[in-house]
Scaffold this motif. Structure first.
Motif, PDB file in Angstrom:
ATOM      1  N   MET A  58      -0.497  44.651  -4.078  1.00 40.44           N
ATOM      2  CA  MET A  58       0.689  43.954  -4.573  1.00 40.44           C
ATOM      3  C   MET A  58       0.296  42.875  -5.578  1.00 40.44           C
ATOM      4  O   MET A  58       0.980  42.676  -6.585  1.00 40.44           O
ATOM      5  CB  MET A  58       1.482  43.356  -3.415  1.00 40.44           C
ATOM      6  N   ALA A  59      -0.810  42.174  -5.329  1.00 38.42           N
ATOM      7  CA  ALA A  59      -1.287  41.173  -6.302  1.00 38.42           C
ATOM      8  C   ALA A  59      -1.536  41.837  -7.647  1.00 38.42           C
ATOM      9  O   ALA A  59      -1.140  41.306  -8.706  1.00 38.42           O
ATOM     10  CB  ALA A  59      -2.554  40.491  -5.784  1.00 38.42           C
ATOM     11  N   ASP A  60      -2.178  42.999  -7.650  1.00 37.88           N
ATOM     12  CA  ASP A  60      -2.413  43.717  -8.903  1.00 37.88           C
ATOM     13  C   ASP A  60      -1.096  44.162  -9.525  1.00 37.88           C
ATOM     14  O   ASP A  60      -0.909  44.066 -10.745  1.00 37.88           O
ATOM     15  CB  ASP A  60      -3.314  44.928  -8.666  1.00 37.88           C
ATOM     16  N   TYR A  68      -1.913  50.922 -11.459  1.00 35.43           N
ATOM     17  CA  TYR A  68      -1.219  52.014 -10.786  1.00 35.43           C
ATOM     18  C   TYR A  68      -1.809  52.123  -9.384  1.00 35.43           C
ATOM     19  O   TYR A  68      -2.910  52.624  -9.199  1.00 35.43           O
ATOM     20  CB  TYR A  68      -1.400  53.306 -11.566  1.00 35.43           C
ATOM     21  N   SER A  69      -1.072  51.613  -8.402  1.00 31.21           N
ATOM     22  CA  SER A  69      -1.521  51.600  -7.013  1.00 31.21           C
ATOM     23  C   SER A  69      -0.838  52.720  -6.245  1.00 31.21           C
ATOM     24  O   SER A  69       0.382  52.885  -6.327  1.00 31.21           O
ATOM     25  CB  SER A  69      -1.200  50.255  -6.365  1.00 31.21           C
ATOM     26  N   VAL A  70      -1.630  53.477  -5.503  1.00 30.28           N
ATOM     27  CA  VAL A  70      -1.119  54.601  -4.724  1.00 30.28           C
ATOM     28  C   VAL A  70      -1.583  54.456  -3.282  1.00 30.28           C
ATOM     29  O   VAL A  70      -2.760  54.183  -3.026  1.00 30.28           O
ATOM     30  CB  VAL A  70      -1.622  55.943  -5.298  1.00 30.28           C
ATOM     31  N   VAL A  71      -0.648  54.654  -2.362  1.00 34.05           N
ATOM     32  CA  VAL A  71      -0.956  54.645  -0.931  1.00 34.05           C
ATOM     33  C   VAL A  71      -0.572  56.009  -0.370  1.00 34.05           C
ATOM     34  O   VAL A  71       0.577  56.438  -0.504  1.00 34.05           O
ATOM     35  CB  VAL A  71      -0.188  53.538  -0.190  1.00 34.05           C
ATOM     36  N   LEU A  72      -1.547  56.684   0.230  1.00 34.66           N
ATOM     37  CA  LEU A  72      -1.293  57.951   0.908  1.00 34.66           C
ATOM     38  C   LEU A  72      -1.364  57.709   2.408  1.00 34.66           C
ATOM     39  O   LEU A  72      -2.318  57.102   2.888  1.00 34.66           O
ATOM     40  CB  LEU A  72      -2.341  58.992   0.524  1.00 34.66           C
ATOM     41  N   ALA A  73      -0.363  58.179   3.114  1.00 35.02           N
ATOM     42  CA  ALA A  73      -0.329  58.026   4.573  1.00 35.02           C
ATOM     43  C   ALA A  73      -0.388  59.399   5.221  1.00 35.02           C
ATOM     44  O   ALA A  73      -0.205  60.433   4.562  1.00 35.02           O
ATOM     45  CB  ALA A  73       0.925  57.279   4.997  1.00 35.02           C
ATOM     46  N   ASP A  74      -0.615  59.408   6.522  1.00 37.90           N
ATOM     47  CA  ASP A  74      -0.719  60.670   7.243  1.00 37.90           C
ATOM     48  C   ASP A  74       0.619  61.383   7.353  1.00 37.90           C
ATOM     49  O   ASP A  74       0.665  62.606   7.458  1.00 37.90           O
ATOM     50  CB  ASP A  74      -1.343  60.452   8.624  1.00 37.90           C
ATOM     51  N   ILE A 136      -5.043  56.605 -11.627  1.00 40.81           N
ATOM     52  CA  ILE A 136      -4.853  55.645 -10.538  1.00 40.81           C
ATOM     53  C   ILE A 136      -5.899  54.533 -10.635  1.00 40.81           C
ATOM     54  O   ILE A 136      -7.078  54.807 -10.812  1.00 40.81           O
ATOM     55  CB  ILE A 136      -4.961  56.363  -9.176  1.00 40.81           C
ATOM     56  N   THR A 137      -5.448  53.280 -10.492  1.00 39.21           N
ATOM     57  CA  THR A 137      -6.386  52.154 -10.473  1.00 39.21           C
ATOM     58  C   THR A 137      -6.685  51.669  -9.057  1.00 39.21           C
ATOM     59  O   THR A 137      -7.747  51.098  -8.820  1.00 39.21           O
ATOM     60  CB  THR A 137      -5.870  50.979 -11.324  1.00 39.21           C
ATOM     61  N   ASN A 138      -5.756  51.868  -8.122  1.00 39.97           N
ATOM     62  CA  ASN A 138      -5.943  51.480  -6.721  1.00 39.97           C
ATOM     63  C   ASN A 138      -5.488  52.635  -5.839  1.00 39.97           C
ATOM     64  O   ASN A 138      -4.344  53.093  -5.956  1.00 39.97           O
ATOM     65  CB  ASN A 138      -5.098  50.261  -6.350  1.00 39.97           C
ATOM     66  N   LEU A 139      -6.358  53.099  -4.945  1.00 43.74           N
ATOM     67  CA  LEU A 139      -6.005  54.181  -4.029  1.00 43.74           C
ATOM     68  C   LEU A 139      -6.321  53.756  -2.602  1.00 43.74           C
ATOM     69  O   LEU A 139      -7.448  53.371  -2.295  1.00 43.74           O
ATOM     70  CB  LEU A 139      -6.800  55.450  -4.375  1.00 43.74           C
ATOM     71  N   HIS A 140      -5.317  53.830  -1.737  1.00 46.12           N
ATOM     72  CA  HIS A 140      -5.477  53.550  -0.310  1.00 46.12           C
ATOM     73  C   HIS A 140      -5.096  54.817   0.444  1.00 46.12           C
ATOM     74  O   HIS A 140      -3.947  55.267   0.380  1.00 46.12           O
ATOM     75  CB  HIS A 140      -4.569  52.391   0.099  1.00 46.12           C
TER      76      HIS A 140
END
Length: 197
Positions: A58-60, A68-74, A136-140
């Motif tokens: 979120m800071a980014d 470009y932050s991406v979060v992948l969940a199960d 993507i710059t941030n991947l979680h």
């Protein structure tokens, strides 16, 4: 200084249902200190890593141009829950700072910051082709030990991460599977990921 930004400008709902400053705990501070940018976290439950990673992204989203932050969940429910948490950070940031951030999009799957041309998006492990044609710059990858096709998904997603991008694989244990193999390979120094906790 992510820790200072997070603790001074973001709030969270604690386990008692009260809005409080997002004060980092010992494990979260250790992650900030030890993170290399390609990190794999094998964790106990309720350590606050998803909250912290969401706050860093979120800071980014708020401050960095073209992030470009991406979060992948199960699964979809967990993905939506992770985005709802960062939307709460977004709202409290505006309240604390008095700065209104113009959004181009604000859906249940993504937010786009018009001023910074930054994006925050969620996805699920069900889409094994995720990452194609993205930068993507941030991947979680959250709870990735529970992904049915971990190897295929990580191969696809990592191709989309920029050379200086940040990747965090984070999960509780889930027996012997593709993630466990990847963890063991990381511990042996074979994957480029920094194993933590």
């Amino acid at each position: 200084n992510y820790q200072r930004f997070i603790e001074e400008r973001l709030r969270i709902i604690d386990k008692n249902g009260t809005e409080v400053p997002l004060a980092l705990n010992k494990a979260q501070k250790m992650f900030i200190e030890l993170a290399t940018g390609w990190d794999i976290i094998l964790k106990a439950r309720q350590e606050g890593f998803s909250s912290l990673i969401g706050a860093i992204f979120m800071a980014d989203f708020l401050l960095k141009e073209n992030s470009y932050s991406v979060v992948l969940a199960d699964n979809a429910d967990n993905a939506i829950g992770l985005l709802e948490r960062v939307k709460y950070y977004f709202r409290t940031y505006q309240e604390i700072t008095g700065v209104e951030i113009p959004l181009k999009y604000n859906t249940k799957y993504e937010m786009v910051n018009r001023a910074r041309n930054s994006r925050y998006q969620i996805g699920t492990a069900e889409n094994t082709e995720f990452g194609r044609s993205k930068t993507i710059t941030n991947l979680h990858m959250s709870e990735c030990a529970f992904y049915p096709h971990f190897r295929k998904l990580i191969a696809s997603a990592l191709q989309a991460v920029t050379p200086n991008g940040r990747v965090v694989l984070e999960t509780t244990a889930n027996g012997f599977n593709e993630f466990k193999e990847h963890w063991d390979e990381s511990v042996r120094g074979e994957t480029g990921f920094n194993p933590l906790f």
